[in-house]
Structure formats: C-alpha cells, structure tokens
Design an enzyme around this catalytic site. Structure first.
Site, mmCIF file in Angstrom:
data_model
loop_
_atom_site.group_PDB
_atom_site.id
_atom_site.type_symbol
_atom_site.label_atom_id
_atom_site.label_comp_id
_atom_site.label_asym_id
_atom_site.label_seq_id
_atom_site.Cartn_x
_atom_site.Cartn_y
_atom_site.Cartn_z
ATOM 1 N N GLY A 174 0.354 -38.523 4.648
ATOM 2 C CA GLY A 174 -0.904 -37.773 4.655
ATOM 3 C C GLY A 174 -2.028 -38.550 3.995
ATOM 4 O O GLY A 174 -3.182 -38.532 4.448
ATOM 5 N N HIS A 201 8.669 -41.251 5.886
ATOM 6 C CA HIS A 201 7.663 -41.931 6.698
ATOM 7 C C HIS A 201 8.198 -43.188 7.396
ATOM 8 O O HIS A 201 7.436 -43.859 8.103
ATOM 9 C CB HIS A 201 6.473 -42.292 5.813
ATOM 10 C CG HIS A 201 5.931 -41.125 5.048
ATOM 11 N ND1 HIS A 201 5.330 -40.062 5.661
ATOM 12 C CD2 HIS A 201 5.945 -40.833 3.703
ATOM 13 C CE1 HIS A 201 4.973 -39.170 4.744
ATOM 14 N NE2 HIS A 201 5.338 -39.610 3.548
ATOM 15 N N ILE A 254 6.907 -39.441 10.128
ATOM 16 C CA ILE A 254 5.494 -39.095 10.220
ATOM 17 C C ILE A 254 4.677 -40.022 9.330
ATOM 18 O O ILE A 254 5.195 -40.654 8.404
ATOM 19 C CB ILE A 254 5.245 -37.629 9.805
ATOM 20 C CG1 ILE A 254 5.658 -37.394 8.346
ATOM 21 C CG2 ILE A 254 5.982 -36.679 10.743
ATOM 22 C CD1 ILE A 254 5.312 -35.995 7.826
ATOM 23 N N ASP A 300 3.945 -45.471 -2.142
ATOM 24 C CA ASP A 300 4.527 -44.215 -1.679
ATOM 25 C C ASP A 300 5.710 -44.517 -0.761
ATOM 26 O O ASP A 300 5.597 -44.515 0.469
ATOM 27 C CB ASP A 300 3.476 -43.400 -0.921
ATOM 28 C CG ASP A 300 3.970 -41.988 -0.595
ATOM 29 O OD1 ASP A 300 5.145 -41.695 -0.875
ATOM 30 O OD2 ASP A 300 3.171 -41.199 -0.059
#
Length: 677
Positions: free
Chosen positions: A486, A468, A483, A463
């Site tokens: 998830g 991120h 961030i 990913d």
C-alpha cells in the site's frame, strides 16, 4: 364560586368606600372575558390606564380524571386568557404613555400544586410565565409587572379556611403589598410574591449545582442519567438562584464547554489482550538508523522514479543532479526500520493475520539531507478505538537528526479485525482525518502502469512482508497473487503530485487505503487544488475502484505554513500575538475535538481591521490571516478579544452583552476554549 352569579353588591360597596374617602371610582359588571367591555368604559371616563390588576377568578375543582373539557376551558378563559387579553390591551396604552403597573393574581395551587385543582393550578402557573415575559418586554417603557399569590379570604375561599382565621386572612392584610407594587416609587418587576395575614415573601427559582452526564465520545444513555441522578437532585451542594433565561442558557453552555472528550478510562484488565492504558503509557526505546544517498535512490526507484519517464525524475535517482532529493514519502523508511526492531507493543496483543494498514499520515518538519544522515526514531501509541467488533489504533513515530531537531513524523492507523469489544472508547483524538475529494472533475490526472517486479524492489526499503512477493503466503492471506505494498502505491501518488507541483516541496501527506493493487495494474492519480492543499485519490484503472481515498498533501515547511502574526504592511493589533499562539497550539488533536472552521473578524474603531481563519476541520489544522468561508464567524473588537483571551472579559457575557457577535454555528464556538487558554 363557579362564576355563574350576577351580584353587583361587592363592586358597589367598594365604589362607595372609595368615594366616601374622597376618591373617584366606577363599578363595572362586565364579564372579564369581554376585554372591550371591561377597559372601554375606563378609557372613556379617564382617558388613561395606569394600573391593571388581573384578579377575577372562578373554581371548577375536580379530581384529575373527573375534569371535563368545559371545566378546563372555563378556568383557562377566566384566569389565563382573560388576563392575557386585558394585559395586551392595557400594555398598548401603558407603553405609549411610558408608564404602567400590571399585577397578576396567581396562587399557591399553581406554584406548588393542589389536589383537585389541576385546571386551576395550570392557569395560575401560566400567569407566572406571563408575568415574567411582560416584565422583560415592558421594562424599557417603565411598564412593570409582578405576580401575587395571596392567602386571603374571598367568596371563593370562605368555606376553605377555618372560621377563627377569617379576620386575619381578610383582604386588608393582602392589599398593602399589591398597592406597593403598583406605586410609582416601586421599581420591582418580574417578581412572584406570596402574601397573607400581614406576611409576604418573594419566591425565586433555585437550581441544584447539577451534574454533567455526557461526554463528546457518544450520545448519553439512560444509565448515564441514573448514575448521576442523586447529584442532579442534590440541593445541599452549592444551589443557585436562576433569574433569567440568559442565566439558564449560560449554565448549559458552560456545562457543554466543560464536557470531557471521553469517559474516564477504566483500569485495564491485566489478563486482556487489549490494555489501552498500558499501551498509551508505553514509550519505545530509541532506534538509530544511518542512511546514505543510496538509500534515497533505492526508495525513489521503489516508488517508480525512472530516467526513462521524464528528465525531471533524475533529481530523484541521480546523486550528482543539482536538485537531488528524496521524495517526501521517504519519511516512511526510518519508521519501517523502527518497526522491525521494536517488535510487539505492550498492551496491544493483536493477531497479525487480522491486521490491515488502514491509513498513513506523514509530516515533514524540515527537508531531508539527500546525501545521508543519522536519524533517531521513537514510537508511542495514540488513539485506541473500540469499533465494536473491530479495533483501530494509531502509532506515532518521531524521527530526529543528530542535533535533536524533529525531521519527520509518521502516523500509522491500523485496523484489526475481530478484536474490538474490549470496552474502550470510540472517541478519536490524535488521528489525522482524511479529506474526501470534491464532486467535480479533477484539476490534474496522471496515469502510470506498475511494473510486475515493483514489489520486489520496494521491499528493499524496509517492508519485507512476504504478502507482497510470496505466492503461497498471499494465497493463505486470501489473495490469488501477491499484492503491491500500500505504501508503494502511496509513494507513486506522492511522486505524481510532486511532479505536478515541482516548485514547492510537499510537507505533509495523508491517505486512506481502500483496495489492493496488483503489480502490472495501472494507477490513475487524480488531483484537486483546494486552497493551500491538493486533495487526491488513486484509482486502479483495470478494476475501476479506488486504491487510495481521502488523500491530501500540504506544501512548504512550518516557517511558511503557519502565520506568525500580522504582516509588515498591516497595522499591528493586540490580537496578533494571540493568533500566533493559536497557530502553535493547533494540531490533529484539536482538529478531532472541534471539527469546524472559524473566521474571526477583528474590529477596530467600528471597522474591520483584520480577518483570520482558524481551520480546525482539515488535516492538522491551520491559522491564517485570510478571508474564507467558515462554519462559525466571530465578530469582536481587538481589545475585547484580547481581554477575553486574558480572562479579563467573560466570553458568554460579551456575547449576551452584544460585545461579540457570532454567526453560523453558535454552539461550535464553545469548543474554542482550549485555544484561548
């Protein structure tokens, strides 16, 4: 005609005629509204009451706006209330003697309506309803009740009919039908008869075939009714006589059981960004991926596994460990590889800047080979939901091994801002529902800080989204700093739960992403044991908000997950195979359609033989031989339920006939049809 006269001549003449013919009779001049004055002398003189004919009547004809309260009440008192009170008193006597005949005199004015007779018509149709109910309640005690709507000459009607018809409309042409209905050889009850001039006919209520104008997707609208109104009113296509409230109810219940999940899909607009039919028809190419133990270790490290935390975590990061294994959420990696290669889905042209990963469901069908294997992954679109302003859709990925056996499935639920309103359905069919945590303290809690560089490590498992890692990109997306993925938070939670329950492998995980986590934040995984599931939430300690909500995990693989019938120690029943077949049919689609838990109490020789719980409310559903709480409990014999499933016994007839009892939410049972086919 207005009921104000006091002449006794007619009654006296009738008594004289009866006595002249050798019978016994007595006249009664009482007001029919005085029940005891009417029936008291009869019981004193004869000691019994076999026949009651409610025939007294008056008129207060006025056009509707001119009917006064007195006009209305006078008609009701004489025609309806007096008939009710006299019938109630007579019914008590007749029931005790196990015999009786009651005739209510109705009118065509009540059945069809008539200008200037709103009060009279209402009372006379009220007598039809009274007749129907007395027929039902009196049948078992041989108390029969019918209604007669005569076209006959009387003091009330002599000024209505032409003089040349008076003779043919005399009571002599009406009385024979009434007398036959009163005869002990006549078993008719609940009938409504028109009669006059030597002619009689029985009336019945007839219904059109009707039309279903609703779907399970949403409440129906006035426009839905308007579109079907001609069909609702069409008596040319298979009209049907409806003779009881049970038949009427069954018609509604049958319609509900046939209600479609959603309106028939309209054709796609070829110029639209969102084309649901095209997207759902798409099946991806196969994406092949081969992994080794290094990929397993890399993923496990990416979700926080470390030898510095607990010796047990060596099994996640050391290939020579006796129990070396990938974490269950490793299943996301082959899906990521497929996403990278497949690109845009036909029929779903979405703005990538508006995309949010809303929910994730993972199902493991067999354990991964920790040393490595070749996997082939395909994708298809599940639900496409029009949320008004926004769009939600699911994409399902299946990964199979070289033998073609299903290893794992992934369901991505994606939220797209500002791309709703395309005229699609909001009916969910395939998306696995989250399960909210209970309102009590968790059974277990695990707390862990996320290292600042964790996103850089996790992204290497497939990913690579710059959100991120790249500060500039994160700021363009509205975040002050990059961030955490998830799915990295998701993987942390899975690791925490698997460590808490190390003896049984996790086989399914569901979670809803509620708020972002920043590298360096502290994750708090809260766990609640709920039957065979563990429910969980992940909280961000620093912000005190949920990062993942509605989470649940299931344990064990399909061999142990779903019941295959009766145990060796229990007696085999006809329905064991039925519940085993149910277990094979249960999936997320049936859960979304039904949203209920059923308990089946299977009886044999009047005793409980087995109890089954069919959970069509949580996760992907389940079938188990157990005794738990349910929204709907069905009590039925082994042989009857087997006959229902085989189509040899109608379920509704079994219910109304007492062969099958249903407790709780009765209407929910109508949704079981697909599992019994």
């Amino acid at each position: 005609m207005h009921g104000e006269g006091a002449s006794s001549v007619a009654a006296d003449e009738v008594v004289a005629q009866i006595k002249a013919a050798g019978g016994n009779a007595m006249a009664n001049y009482a007001n029919v509204c005085n029940t005891d004055d009417v029936l008291g002398p009869v019981m004193e003189e004869y000691g019994k009451l076999d026949i009651l004919i409610n025939n007294a009547g008056i008129l207060r004809d006025r056009s509707f706006l001119r009917i006064s309260d007195d006009d209305w009440q006078a008609i009701m008192d004489v025609h309806l209330t007096a008939s009710f009170k006299l019938s109630q008193k007579a019914f008590e006597v007749m029931k005790a003697q196990k015999y009786g005949r009651i005739i209510n005199t109705s009118s065509s004015s009540g059945i069809y309506g008539n200008f200037g007779q709103a009060n009279y018509a209402a009372a006379k149709m009220g007598l039809v309803g009274l007749t129907n109910t007395l027929a039902i309640e009196g049948r078992k005690n041989n108390v029969l009740c019918n209604a007669v709507a005569p076209q006959a000459l009387s003091r009330m009607t002599e000024n209505i009919f032409p003089a040349d018809l008076h003779e043919m409309l005399g009571p002599q042409f009406v009385a024979p039908l009434t007398l036959y209905l009163c005869h002990e050889d006549c078993n008719e009850t609940g009938g409504v008869f028109e009669t006059g001039g030597g002619y009689s006919s029985k009336l019945r209520f007839q219904s059109t075939k009707g039309a279903l104008f609703a779907t399970k997707a949403s409440y129906p609208t006035v426009e839905d009714v308007a579109a079907k109104f001609d069909e609702i009113c069409n008596f040319d296509d298979e009209p049907e006589a409806v003779e009881s409230i049970h038949e009427a109810t069954m018609r509604i219940m049958n319609a509900i059981s046939e209600m479609p999940d959603a309106p028939e899909a309209a054709g796609d607009d070829p110029d639209a960004d969102i084309q649901p039919n095209k997207a759902k028809a798409w099946k991806s190419d196969i994406v092949n991926w081969e992994y080794t133990h290094k990929d397993v270790i890399l993923y496990n490290l990416g979700v926080g596994a470390s030898p510095m935390k607990d010796n047990c975590e060596l099994r996640f990061i050391y290939e020579n460990h006796d129990e070396f294994q990938p974490l269950p959420s490793f299943a996301i990696v082959p899906a990521f590889k497929a996403i990278a290669e497949l690109g845009e889905t036909p029929g779903l042209k979405v703005n990538l800047a508006n995309i949010l990963h809303g929910e994730q469901y993972i199902k493991l069908h067999k354990p991964f080979d920790a040393d490595g294997a070749k996997l082939s992954t395909t994708a298809k679109v599940g639900d496409i939901l029009d949320k008004g302003k926004h769009l939600v859709y699911s994409t399902d990925y299946e990964s199979r091994d070289e033998d073609g056996e299903l290893v794992c499935t992934n369901q991505f639920v994606t939220f797209v801002r500002n791309q709703g309103g395309f005229g699609g359905t909001n009916q969910q069919e395939t998306i696995v529902e989250p399960i909210d945590a209970p309102d009590r303290e968790p059974d277990h809690t695990f707390e862990e800080s996320v290292p600042l560089g964790q996103a850089a490590l996790y992204r290497l498992s497939g990913d690579p989204n710059p959100l991120h890692l790249d500060p500039d990109f994160a700021q363009m997306a509205g975040f002050k700093v990059p961030i955490l993925h998830g799915m990295c938070t998701y993987g942390y939670a899975v690791r925490h739960i698997q460590n808490q329950y190390p003896e049984t492998p996790i086989s399914a995980i569901k979670g809803r992403f509620s708020s972002p986590v920043l590298p360096g934040d502290t994750l708090v995984t809260k766990m609640w044991k709920d039957g065979e599931k563990v429910l969980f939430e992940v909280w961000n300690k620093e912000s005190n908000v949920k990062a993942i909500s509605g989470g649940f995990v299931e344990f064990g693989f399909e061999e142990s997950e779903k019941s295959s019938g009766s145990s060796e120690s229990s007696r085999a029943l006809l329905t064991d195979k039925l519940f085993a077949e149910m277990s094979d049919k249960v999936d997320a689609s049936s859960v979304n359609k039904v949203k209920g838990i059923f308990k089946f109490e299977i009886m044999e020789d009047g005793k409980l033989a087995k109890s089954w719980v069919v959970d069509l409310k949580n996760g992907e559903g389940s079938v188990s031989e157990s005794d738990g709480k349910a929204d709907c409990t069905i009590i039925v014999s082994d042989s009857d339920f087997a006959a229902i499933a085989a189509g040899e016994l109608d379920a509704q007839k079994a219910f109304f006939g007492g062969q099958m009892k249903i407790k709780g939410n009765v209407m929910l049972s109508q949704k079981l049809g697909t599992l019994l086919k």
